[in-house]
Design a protein around this motif. Structure first.
Motif, mmCIF file in Angstrom:
data_model
loop_
_atom_site.group_PDB
_atom_site.id
_atom_site.type_symbol
_atom_site.label_atom_id
_atom_site.label_comp_id
_atom_site.label_asym_id
_atom_site.label_seq_id
_atom_site.Cartn_x
_atom_site.Cartn_y
_atom_site.Cartn_z
ATOM 1 N N LEU A 1 0.844 -1.177 0.137
ATOM 2 C CA LEU A 1 -0.144 0.128 0.067
ATOM 3 C C LEU A 1 0.810 1.346 0.148
ATOM 4 O O LEU A 1 1.768 1.403 0.689
ATOM 5 C CB LEU A 1 -0.951 0.008 1.256
ATOM 6 N N PRO A 2 0.468 2.171 -0.777
ATOM 7 C CA PRO A 2 1.382 3.697 -0.991
ATOM 8 C C PRO A 2 1.080 4.249 0.757
ATOM 9 O O PRO A 2 0.113 3.802 1.385
ATOM 10 C CB PRO A 2 0.526 4.191 -2.145
ATOM 11 N N GLU A 3 1.996 5.298 0.623
ATOM 12 C CA GLU A 3 2.160 6.107 2.099
ATOM 13 C C GLU A 3 0.737 6.683 2.043
ATOM 14 O O GLU A 3 0.372 7.231 3.286
ATOM 15 C CB GLU A 3 3.284 7.143 1.887
ATOM 16 N N SER A 4 0.029 7.263 0.999
ATOM 17 C CA SER A 4 -0.911 7.801 0.917
ATOM 18 C C SER A 4 -2.066 7.166 1.707
ATOM 19 O O SER A 4 -3.126 7.879 2.215
ATOM 20 C CB SER A 4 -1.527 8.215 -0.531
ATOM 21 N N PHE A 5 -2.154 5.897 1.685
ATOM 22 C CA PHE A 5 -3.160 5.033 2.353
ATOM 23 C C PHE A 5 -3.158 5.118 3.844
ATOM 24 O O PHE A 5 -4.072 5.395 4.483
ATOM 25 C CB PHE A 5 -3.041 3.568 2.076
ATOM 26 N N PHE A 6 -1.966 5.154 4.332
ATOM 27 C CA PHE A 6 -1.668 5.316 5.817
ATOM 28 C C PHE A 6 -1.952 7.037 6.233
ATOM 29 O O PHE A 6 -2.373 7.294 7.351
ATOM 30 C CB PHE A 6 -0.214 5.095 6.284
ATOM 31 N N ALA A 7 -1.453 8.010 5.256
ATOM 32 C CA ALA A 7 -2.111 9.173 5.504
ATOM 33 C C ALA A 7 -3.735 9.392 5.903
ATOM 34 O O ALA A 7 -4.302 10.000 6.589
ATOM 35 C CB ALA A 7 -1.469 10.310 4.385
ATOM 36 N N ASP A 8 -4.420 8.729 4.768
ATOM 37 C CA ASP A 8 -6.064 8.608 4.983
ATOM 38 C C ASP A 8 -6.217 8.193 6.194
ATOM 39 O O ASP A 8 -7.169 8.511 6.996
ATOM 40 C CB ASP A 8 -6.454 7.872 3.693
ATOM 41 N N LEU A 9 -5.577 7.002 6.828
ATOM 42 C CA LEU A 9 -5.918 6.498 7.882
ATOM 43 C C LEU A 9 -5.748 7.653 9.332
ATOM 44 O O LEU A 9 -6.755 7.463 10.117
ATOM 45 C CB LEU A 9 -5.061 5.313 8.369
ATOM 46 N N LYS A 10 -4.662 8.396 8.914
ATOM 47 C CA LYS A 10 -4.349 9.321 10.116
ATOM 48 C C LYS A 10 -5.491 10.358 9.904
ATOM 49 O O LYS A 10 -6.002 10.659 11.113
ATOM 50 C CB LYS A 10 -2.880 10.051 9.754
ATOM 51 N N ARG A 11 -6.005 10.864 8.906
ATOM 52 C CA ARG A 11 -6.768 11.816 8.686
ATOM 53 C C ARG A 11 -8.495 11.236 9.347
ATOM 54 O O ARG A 11 -9.032 12.069 9.955
ATOM 55 C CB ARG A 11 -7.412 12.129 7.265
ATOM 56 N N LEU A 12 -8.406 9.907 9.203
ATOM 57 C CA LEU A 12 -9.850 9.538 9.681
ATOM 58 C C LEU A 12 -9.756 9.406 11.181
ATOM 59 O O LEU A 12 -10.729 9.629 11.945
ATOM 60 C CB LEU A 12 -10.212 8.029 9.107
ATOM 61 N N GLN A 13 -8.443 8.973 11.801
ATOM 62 C CA GLN A 13 -8.228 9.202 13.185
ATOM 63 C C GLN A 13 -8.447 10.298 13.776
ATOM 64 O O GLN A 13 -9.018 10.630 14.840
ATOM 65 C CB GLN A 13 -6.829 8.403 13.438
ATOM 66 N N GLU A 14 -8.012 11.449 12.962
ATOM 67 C CA GLU A 14 -8.129 12.766 13.499
ATOM 68 C C GLU A 14 -9.706 13.234 13.474
ATOM 69 O O GLU A 14 -10.047 14.234 14.264
ATOM 70 C CB GLU A 14 -7.243 13.777 12.700
#
Length: 262
Positions: free
Chosen positions: A17-30
């Motif tokens: 998975l690209p780094e953008s996937f984990f950035a998306d996870l971070k946004r959802l957590q926020e």
């Protein structure tokens, strides 16, 4: 647990998975939407078994599991893969806590019906939902490796990751489970072209398994999805993790992948 959803992901899918996937996870957590992640790791298990010269085979989509195989499954899933996922999530700036079904009696298991054929493979009969809720309430994403403990507390069981994710979703009472894969959803050939079905029901899936349109590793995925649609869980969505912001799209727009509906 209205602020939660369960996400199931294969270990090989997560690694790609690209780094953008984990950035998306971070946004959802926020945004206060906490994913509870249940992961597999089949290819890495195969690779390690091969290096150690331990034979392994599959029966009906489940890995035949001896004590020797189970040692490797636990080492790879709870050690290597689990920590790799936690590192990637934390690198994005989000907060994650890794554990497996053995920790805190998180997943209680019993032998599957065909244990005489597959060995130490388990079905989940209980989930310590309070432990998951406690981790979520502390602001961490739980990252769970699917190893279970028997009721005697001594015997470990290898649990199919799709089955484990379905059980966690059901016991947590979440409304939605997202299965992140390397395919865009459940496909059907229409006029010679493969198209993604936006939604399917149990009857559709039974028909497609019987006709051979759903086959191989997709069978346990959809069967686990069907098992999961109970209690408050009203839908399971199968998506391609490489689609930009795919989780946000599922949760906010709902126009990606295949939805399996009650």
């Amino acid at each position: 647990m209205n602020n939660c959803f369960v996400m199931k992901c294969g270990g090989s899918t997560l690694a790609a998975l690209p780094e953008s996937f984990f950035a998306d996870l971070k946004r959802l957590q926020e945004d206060g939407l906490i994913p509870v992640i249940v992961h597999g790791g089949g290819p890495a298990i195969n690779e390690t078994l091969g290096k150690l010269g331990i034979e392994s085979e599959f029966v009906g989509g489940l890995r035949k599991t001896s004590e020797a195989v189970l040692d490797v499954v636990e080492m790879v899933l709870a050690g290597q893969i689990n920590k790799e996922i936690v590192r990637k999530i934390q690198k994005s700036g989000a907060k994650a806590l890794g554990m497996c079904g053995v920790d805190g009696h998180l997943m209680l298991a019993q032998p599957v019906e065909n244990a005489h054929e597959v060995g130490l493979v388990g079905d989940v009969v209980g989930v310590n939902a309070a432990l998951i809720e406690g981790v979520v309430n502390m602001g961490y994403m739980p990252v769970i490796a699917p190893i279970g403990l028997g009721e005697d507390g001594g015997q470990r069981y290898n649990i199919n990751a799709d089955t484990a994710a379905g059980a966690v979703a059901s016991h947590l009472g979440v409304e939605r489970m997202i299965v992140v894969t390397d395919v865009p959803g459940i496909m059907r050939t229409v006029n010679g072209e493969k198209v993604v079905l936006p939604s399917v029901t149990k009857a559709d899936i039974d028909e497609m398994i019987a006709s051979g349109e759903i086959y191989g590793g997709m069978i346990p995925k959809v069967r686990a999805a069907l098992q999961c649609i109970q209690g408050n869980v009203s839908e399971v969505v199968i998506v391609d993790g490489s689609v930009p912001e795919v989780l946000s799209k599922v949760l906010k727009e709902g126009n990606v992948g295949t939805r399996i509906l009650r």
